[in-house]
Write a protein that holds these residues in place. Sequence first.
Motif, mmCIF file in Angstrom:
data_model
loop_
_atom_site.group_PDB
_atom_site.id
_atom_site.type_symbol
_atom_site.label_atom_id
_atom_site.label_comp_id
_atom_site.label_asym_id
_atom_site.label_seq_id
_atom_site.Cartn_x
_atom_site.Cartn_y
_atom_site.Cartn_z
ATOM 1 N N LEU A 92 -0.859 8.751 -3.307
ATOM 2 C CA LEU A 92 -1.174 9.117 -1.935
ATOM 3 C C LEU A 92 -2.343 10.096 -1.853
ATOM 4 O O LEU A 92 -3.158 10.034 -0.936
ATOM 5 N N LEU A 93 -2.404 11.026 -2.819
ATOM 6 C CA LEU A 93 -3.400 12.099 -2.782
ATOM 7 C C LEU A 93 -4.145 12.168 -4.114
ATOM 8 O O LEU A 93 -3.998 13.130 -4.873
ATOM 9 N N PRO A 94 -4.951 11.166 -4.423
ATOM 10 C CA PRO A 94 -5.577 11.102 -5.755
ATOM 11 C C PRO A 94 -6.712 12.102 -5.952
ATOM 12 O O PRO A 94 -7.038 12.431 -7.095
ATOM 13 N N VAL A 105 13.655 5.051 15.837
ATOM 14 C CA VAL A 105 12.755 5.987 16.506
ATOM 15 C C VAL A 105 12.534 7.230 15.649
ATOM 16 O O VAL A 105 11.400 7.702 15.478
ATOM 17 N N CYS A 106 13.607 7.768 15.112
ATOM 18 C CA CYS A 106 13.490 8.962 14.263
ATOM 19 C C CYS A 106 12.669 8.671 13.018
ATOM 20 O O CYS A 106 11.760 9.432 12.665
ATOM 21 N N ALA A 107 12.973 7.568 12.339
ATOM 22 C CA ALA A 107 12.266 7.229 11.103
ATOM 23 C C ALA A 107 10.791 6.959 11.363
ATOM 24 O O ALA A 107 9.923 7.383 10.582
ATOM 25 N N ASP A 108 10.484 6.258 12.461
ATOM 26 C CA ASP A 108 9.087 5.993 12.797
ATOM 27 C C ASP A 108 8.334 7.292 13.070
ATOM 28 O O ASP A 108 7.196 7.479 12.631
ATOM 29 N N SER A 133 2.323 10.310 7.516
ATOM 30 C CA SER A 133 1.074 9.566 7.346
ATOM 31 C C SER A 133 -0.116 10.377 7.859
ATOM 32 O O SER A 133 -1.177 10.421 7.225
ATOM 33 N N ALA A 134 0.061 11.008 9.022
ATOM 34 C CA ALA A 134 -1.013 11.839 9.568
ATOM 35 C C ALA A 134 -1.304 13.022 8.654
ATOM 36 O O ALA A 134 -2.468 13.382 8.431
ATOM 37 N N TYR A 135 -0.270 13.608 8.118
ATOM 38 C CA TYR A 135 -0.411 14.750 7.202
ATOM 39 C C TYR A 135 -1.179 14.346 5.945
ATOM 40 O O TYR A 135 -2.106 15.046 5.510
ATOM 41 N N ILE A 136 -0.831 13.197 5.378
ATOM 42 C CA ILE A 136 -1.532 12.704 4.186
ATOM 43 C C ILE A 136 -2.998 12.441 4.517
ATOM 44 O O ILE A 136 -3.905 12.769 3.727
ATOM 45 N N GLY A 137 -3.247 11.867 5.687
ATOM 46 C CA GLY A 137 -4.621 11.603 6.089
ATOM 47 C C GLY A 137 -5.438 12.876 6.199
ATOM 48 O O GLY A 137 -6.603 12.930 5.761
ATOM 49 N N PRO A 166 0.837 -1.201 0.000
ATOM 50 C CA PRO A 166 0.000 0.000 0.000
ATOM 51 C C PRO A 166 0.876 1.257 0.000
ATOM 52 O O PRO A 166 2.004 1.231 0.519
ATOM 53 N N PRO A 167 0.383 2.354 -0.549
ATOM 54 C CA PRO A 167 1.188 3.578 -0.647
ATOM 55 C C PRO A 167 1.790 4.052 0.674
ATOM 56 O O PRO A 167 2.973 4.402 0.724
ATOM 57 N N LEU A 168 1.013 4.066 1.746
ATOM 58 C CA LEU A 168 1.543 4.543 3.024
ATOM 59 C C LEU A 168 2.621 3.618 3.577
ATOM 60 O O LEU A 168 3.558 4.072 4.244
ATOM 61 N N HIS A 169 2.519 2.330 3.295
ATOM 62 C CA HIS A 169 3.576 1.397 3.713
ATOM 63 C C HIS A 169 4.856 1.692 2.937
ATOM 64 O O HIS A 169 5.959 1.634 3.499
ATOM 65 N N ARG A 170 4.702 1.990 1.663
ATOM 66 C CA ARG A 170 5.875 2.339 0.854
ATOM 67 C C ARG A 170 6.533 3.619 1.352
ATOM 68 O O ARG A 170 7.763 3.739 1.375
ATOM 69 N N LEU A 171 5.716 4.587 1.737
ATOM 70 C CA LEU A 171 6.258 5.839 2.260
ATOM 71 C C LEU A 171 7.056 5.595 3.530
ATOM 72 O O LEU A 171 8.157 6.131 3.710
ATOM 73 N N ARG A 172 6.527 4.749 4.424
ATOM 74 C CA ARG A 172 7.243 4.436 5.657
ATOM 75 C C ARG A 172 8.563 3.705 5.355
ATOM 76 O O ARG A 172 9.597 4.010 5.957
#
Length: 231
Positions: free
Chosen positions: A152-154, A191-194, A201-205, A95-101
């Motif tokens: 992510l933002l269709p 920790v930083c990456a998470d 992810s919150a921003y995209i949501g 999924p797109p958000l998984h790829r972003l992470r």
Amino acid sequence: MTDRQTARISSRKQPQQARSTDLVAAILQAAIQVLTEQGATRFTTARVAEKAGVSIGSLYQYFPNKAAILFRLQSDEWLHTTQMLQRILENLEEPPLHRLRTLVHAFIRSECEEAQMRGALNDAAPLYRDAPEAHEVRAAGRQIFAAFMLELLPEIGESARTAACDLILTTLSSVGKDFSGSPRNEVQITVCADGLADMFSAYIGVLNQRDDVQALTPEKVVVTPPPTAPD
């Protein structure tokens, strides 16, 4: 940018035979060692040739000056990053958000692993950063990410999506540079990456739910920094 400036960072010729390829590889490896050991201010073609064990004439067959060598090192690093970006973001099985992470984790880890080299190349950047070749290489990575942003933002407008793309890329680059400025362990990197991935992810949501997103501009976006990694 003039033709003369463009030629300053262009290789004289490309290696065609295995022996020539090995010679160029030896020069580039020596250049990395000189750059990391002595820094950009003491980086010279003579030192690179000596470290590589080749004559200065042999070096000049492929690189007209130190700017050409430094740009080759930087463009190789940009190419590596672009290939990583493409490999992760075009994996349609995730999924797109998984790829972003995944991308955020890979990028932050890469920044930390190559921090010394990146710092030296940043010091040398004035020699080549405004050349057309540099703009072209950087633009390739941005195009890949811009295409991913459409996944992510269709539903939002192009201007808002472009603003979001700029914000994410700028934040990722800035945090990666600042975070990798000090030695980090695996826990700190995670920790930083998470934290950064959670923020994106919150921003995209939020963007996908907002009615006024068409009017969104970079000036109106407030970025919350990621959590500080533990010592």
